[in-house]
Motif scaffolding. Sequence first.
Motif, PDB file in Angstrom:
ATOM      1  N   ALA A  32       0.446  -1.087   0.160  1.00 43.70           N
ATOM      2  CA  ALA A  32      -0.045   0.172   0.390  1.00 43.70           C
ATOM      3  C   ALA A  32       0.768   1.895   0.478  1.00 43.70           C
ATOM      4  O   ALA A  32       0.718   2.062  -0.872  1.00 43.70           O
ATOM      5  CB  ALA A  32      -0.913  -0.154   1.155  1.00 43.70           C
ATOM      6  N   VAL A  33       2.020   1.163   1.193  1.00 39.68           N
ATOM      7  CA  VAL A  33       3.056   2.585   1.122  1.00 39.68           C
ATOM      8  C   VAL A  33       3.843   2.616  -0.975  1.00 39.68           C
ATOM      9  O   VAL A  33       3.861   3.522  -1.369  1.00 39.68           O
ATOM     10  CB  VAL A  33       3.508   1.902   2.003  1.00 39.68           C
ATOM     11  CG1 VAL A  33       5.022   3.129   1.745  1.00 39.68           C
ATOM     12  CG2 VAL A  33       2.943   2.201   3.547  1.00 39.68           C
ATOM     13  N   GLU A  34       4.274   1.220  -0.891  1.00 35.49           N
ATOM     14  CA  GLU A  34       4.648   1.389  -2.643  1.00 35.49           C
ATOM     15  C   GLU A  34       3.759   2.062  -3.026  1.00 35.49           C
ATOM     16  O   GLU A  34       4.124   2.538  -4.129  1.00 35.49           O
ATOM     17  CB  GLU A  34       5.302   0.534  -2.571  1.00 35.49           C
ATOM     18  CG  GLU A  34       6.117  -0.022  -3.786  1.00 35.49           C
ATOM     19  CD  GLU A  34       6.759  -1.146  -3.722  1.00 35.49           C
ATOM     20  OE1 GLU A  34       7.436  -0.906  -4.943  1.00 35.49           O
ATOM     21  OE2 GLU A  34       6.188  -2.230  -3.041  1.00 35.49           O
ATOM     22  N   VAL A  35       2.571   1.816  -3.620  1.00 41.12           N
ATOM     23  CA  VAL A  35       1.252   2.188  -4.784  1.00 41.12           C
ATOM     24  C   VAL A  35       1.362   4.169  -3.832  1.00 41.12           C
ATOM     25  O   VAL A  35       1.531   4.602  -4.887  1.00 41.12           O
ATOM     26  CB  VAL A  35       0.414   0.994  -4.270  1.00 41.12           C
ATOM     27  CG1 VAL A  35      -0.270   1.749  -5.726  1.00 41.12           C
ATOM     28  CG2 VAL A  35       0.666  -0.237  -4.825  1.00 41.12           C
ATOM     29  N   ALA A  36       0.790   4.198  -3.306  1.00 39.44           N
ATOM     30  CA  ALA A  36       0.939   5.155  -2.943  1.00 39.44           C
ATOM     31  C   ALA A  36       2.108   6.466  -3.020  1.00 39.44           C
ATOM     32  O   ALA A  36       1.828   7.397  -3.414  1.00 39.44           O
ATOM     33  CB  ALA A  36       0.890   5.326  -1.507  1.00 39.44           C
ATOM     34  N   ALA A 139     -13.615   9.629  -3.632  1.00 38.74           N
ATOM     35  CA  ALA A 139     -12.069   9.084  -3.301  1.00 38.74           C
ATOM     36  C   ALA A 139     -11.593   9.603  -4.976  1.00 38.74           C
ATOM     37  O   ALA A 139     -10.688  10.530  -4.746  1.00 38.74           O
ATOM     38  CB  ALA A 139     -11.855   8.398  -3.133  1.00 38.74           C
ATOM     39  N   ALA A 140     -12.208   9.251  -6.124  1.00 40.33           N
ATOM     40  CA  ALA A 140     -11.394   9.971  -7.394  1.00 40.33           C
ATOM     41  C   ALA A 140     -11.185  10.584  -7.595  1.00 40.33           C
ATOM     42  O   ALA A 140     -10.758  12.004  -8.173  1.00 40.33           O
ATOM     43  CB  ALA A 140     -12.156   8.640  -8.372  1.00 40.33           C
ATOM     44  N   ASP A 141     -12.989  11.749  -7.215  1.00 43.92           N
ATOM     45  CA  ASP A 141     -12.676  12.921  -7.694  1.00 43.92           C
ATOM     46  C   ASP A 141     -12.576  13.885  -6.405  1.00 43.92           C
ATOM     47  O   ASP A 141     -12.358  15.469  -6.950  1.00 43.92           O
ATOM     48  CB  ASP A 141     -14.719  13.677  -6.570  1.00 43.92           C
ATOM     49  CG  ASP A 141     -15.582  12.645  -8.512  1.00 43.92           C
ATOM     50  OD1 ASP A 141     -15.085  12.632  -9.168  1.00 43.92           O
ATOM     51  OD2 ASP A 141     -16.345  12.763  -8.191  1.00 43.92           O
ATOM     52  N   VAL A 148      -3.214   9.270  -6.955  1.00 41.87           N
ATOM     53  CA  VAL A 148      -3.660   7.859  -6.846  1.00 41.87           C
ATOM     54  C   VAL A 148      -4.418   7.156  -6.010  1.00 41.87           C
ATOM     55  O   VAL A 148      -4.457   8.154  -4.255  1.00 41.87           O
ATOM     56  CB  VAL A 148      -2.325   6.670  -6.676  1.00 41.87           C
ATOM     57  CG1 VAL A 148      -1.059   7.883  -5.195  1.00 41.87           C
ATOM     58  CG2 VAL A 148      -2.450   5.460  -6.153  1.00 41.87           C
ATOM     59  N   PHE A 149      -5.218   6.372  -5.929  1.00 38.18           N
ATOM     60  CA  PHE A 149      -6.593   5.974  -4.686  1.00 38.18           C
ATOM     61  C   PHE A 149      -5.588   4.201  -4.012  1.00 38.18           C
ATOM     62  O   PHE A 149      -5.537   3.741  -5.611  1.00 38.18           O
ATOM     63  CB  PHE A 149      -7.421   5.856  -5.419  1.00 38.18           C
ATOM     64  CG  PHE A 149      -8.950   4.859  -4.007  1.00 38.18           C
ATOM     65  CD1 PHE A 149      -9.130   5.942  -2.979  1.00 38.18           C
ATOM     66  CD2 PHE A 149      -9.119   3.625  -4.073  1.00 38.18           C
ATOM     67  CE1 PHE A 149      -9.869   4.858  -2.222  1.00 38.18           C
ATOM     68  CE2 PHE A 149      -9.971   3.477  -4.200  1.00 38.18           C
ATOM     69  CZ  PHE A 149     -10.356   3.298  -2.294  1.00 38.18           C
ATOM     70  N   VAL A 150      -5.580   4.310  -3.287  1.00 39.85           N
ATOM     71  CA  VAL A 150      -5.428   2.927  -2.462  1.00 39.85           C
ATOM     72  C   VAL A 150      -6.063   1.907  -1.654  1.00 39.85           C
ATOM     73  O   VAL A 150      -6.339   2.596  -0.724  1.00 39.85           O
ATOM     74  CB  VAL A 150      -3.742   2.764  -2.341  1.00 39.85           C
ATOM     75  CG1 VAL A 150      -3.051   1.727  -2.365  1.00 39.85           C
ATOM     76  CG2 VAL A 150      -2.962   3.548  -2.721  1.00 39.85           C
ATOM     77  N   ASN A 151      -6.296   1.459  -1.562  1.00 38.65           N
ATOM     78  CA  ASN A 151      -7.300   0.600  -0.563  1.00 38.65           C
ATOM     79  C   ASN A 151      -6.427  -0.588  -0.767  1.00 38.65           C
ATOM     80  O   ASN A 151      -6.392  -1.761  -0.975  1.00 38.65           O
ATOM     81  CB  ASN A 151      -8.874   0.388  -1.311  1.00 38.65           C
ATOM     82  CG  ASN A 151     -10.071  -0.297  -0.078  1.00 38.65           C
ATOM     83  OD1 ASN A 151      -9.139  -0.743   0.575  1.00 38.65           O
ATOM     84  ND2 ASN A 151     -10.894  -1.109  -0.695  1.00 38.65           N
ATOM     85  N   ALA A 152      -5.963  -0.759   1.056  1.00 40.04           N
ATOM     86  CA  ALA A 152      -5.065  -2.044   1.657  1.00 40.04           C
ATOM     87  C   ALA A 152      -6.624  -2.857   2.203  1.00 40.04           C
ATOM     88  O   ALA A 152      -7.110  -2.199   3.188  1.00 40.04           O
ATOM     89  CB  ALA A 152      -4.106  -1.872   2.567  1.00 40.04           C
ATOM     90  N   GLU A 153      -7.473  -3.720   1.895  1.00 34.71           N
ATOM     91  CA  GLU A 153      -8.765  -4.670   2.426  1.00 34.71           C
ATOM     92  C   GLU A 153      -8.395  -5.739   2.539  1.00 34.71           C
ATOM     93  O   GLU A 153      -7.822  -6.753   1.503  1.00 34.71           O
ATOM     94  CB  GLU A 153      -9.400  -3.965   1.346  1.00 34.71           C
ATOM     95  CG  GLU A 153     -10.921  -4.407   1.322  1.00 34.71           C
ATOM     96  CD  GLU A 153     -11.891  -3.542   2.928  1.00 34.71           C
ATOM     97  OE1 GLU A 153     -10.758  -3.542   3.225  1.00 34.71           O
ATOM     98  OE2 GLU A 153     -12.121  -2.297   2.581  1.00 34.71           O
ATOM     99  N   GLY A 227      -6.250  -0.029  -5.907  1.00 34.92           N
ATOM    100  CA  GLY A 227      -6.121   0.709  -6.702  1.00 34.92           C
ATOM    101  C   GLY A 227      -5.491   1.340  -8.472  1.00 34.92           C
ATOM    102  O   GLY A 227      -5.863   0.990  -8.949  1.00 34.92           O
ATOM    103  N   GLY A 228      -6.196   2.843  -7.986  1.00 31.46           N
ATOM    104  CA  GLY A 228      -5.397   3.232  -9.617  1.00 31.46           C
ATOM    105  C   GLY A 228      -5.377   4.311  -9.914  1.00 31.46           C
ATOM    106  O   GLY A 228      -5.324   5.807  -8.788  1.00 31.46           O
ATOM    107  N   HIS A 229      -4.867   5.073 -10.569  1.00 29.67           N
ATOM    108  CA  HIS A 229      -5.042   6.282 -10.458  1.00 29.67           C
ATOM    109  C   HIS A 229      -5.937   7.774 -11.821  1.00 29.67           C
ATOM    110  O   HIS A 229      -6.485   7.223 -12.448  1.00 29.67           O
ATOM    111  CB  HIS A 229      -3.293   7.076 -11.079  1.00 29.67           C
ATOM    112  CG  HIS A 229      -2.396   6.711 -11.022  1.00 29.67           C
ATOM    113  ND1 HIS A 229      -1.315   4.852 -10.772  1.00 29.67           N
ATOM    114  CD2 HIS A 229      -1.700   7.460 -10.204  1.00 29.67           C
ATOM    115  CE1 HIS A 229      -0.970   5.036  -9.942  1.00 29.67           C
ATOM    116  NE2 HIS A 229      -0.386   6.411 -10.004  1.00 29.67           N
TER     117      HIS A 229
END
Length: 231
Positions: A32-36, A139-141, A148-153, A227-229
């Motif tokens: 999650a940290v690496e993606v964010a 969140a995207a807006d 970036v949006f990241v969800n560790a879920e 997640g995604g950008h």
Amino acid sequence: MSVADAFDAVAGSYDEGRRRLVPCFDAFYGTAVEVAAPPLRAALAAGRTPEVLDLGAGTGLLSLLLAAAVPGVRLTLVDAAAAMLAVGAERLRARGVPHRTVLADLADPLPAGRYDAVVSALAVHHLDDAGKRTLYRRAADALVPGGVFVNAEQVAGPTPELDRRYDDVWTARIIELGATADEIAAARERMRHDRPATVADQCGWLTDAGLVDVDCFFKEWRFAVFGGHRP
């Protein structure tokens, strides 16, 4: 008992069992940290203070990891559990990390602002599917272009049989790691509030929300990071 009440009741001891109850703790949170991190570092390089919104921040675990990985970020922590949020705020204050806390439910409007990263860990699964889809759009807006949006879920298995297998594996792993019967019972009591969805469904909802480069970056049974950008 509400979700917020259930977590407030264990605020002081919640993090003690994280490495037992999340057997893949390091890879899960580390991914999650690496993606964010890249958009946050890009903001620093451009001379801006990176803004992070942590949804369902709880005791601030993910926020603290992000602040350690990318010094200089400013954090906004949102949670409906006041006692959990107080723990997170105290930890950030002790480390001199700029932050604000917002006592709010994930179904409430997001705090005003534009963010380089919107993140969440083990929180969105408390919403029903319609609530998840709405939150993902909001969140995207809230992201800056390129944010970036990241969800560790915690996620559901794609079939009932796989979902049962996820639970069997989780139970065996946490017992191996030393989780006590009382700890497991307390975790299962909190899990009564859970409404997990599959990775495939949630990645589809992120794409529908307008995010690009949507992917699942890590998955180990019921724990996934996706997640995604924002374009």
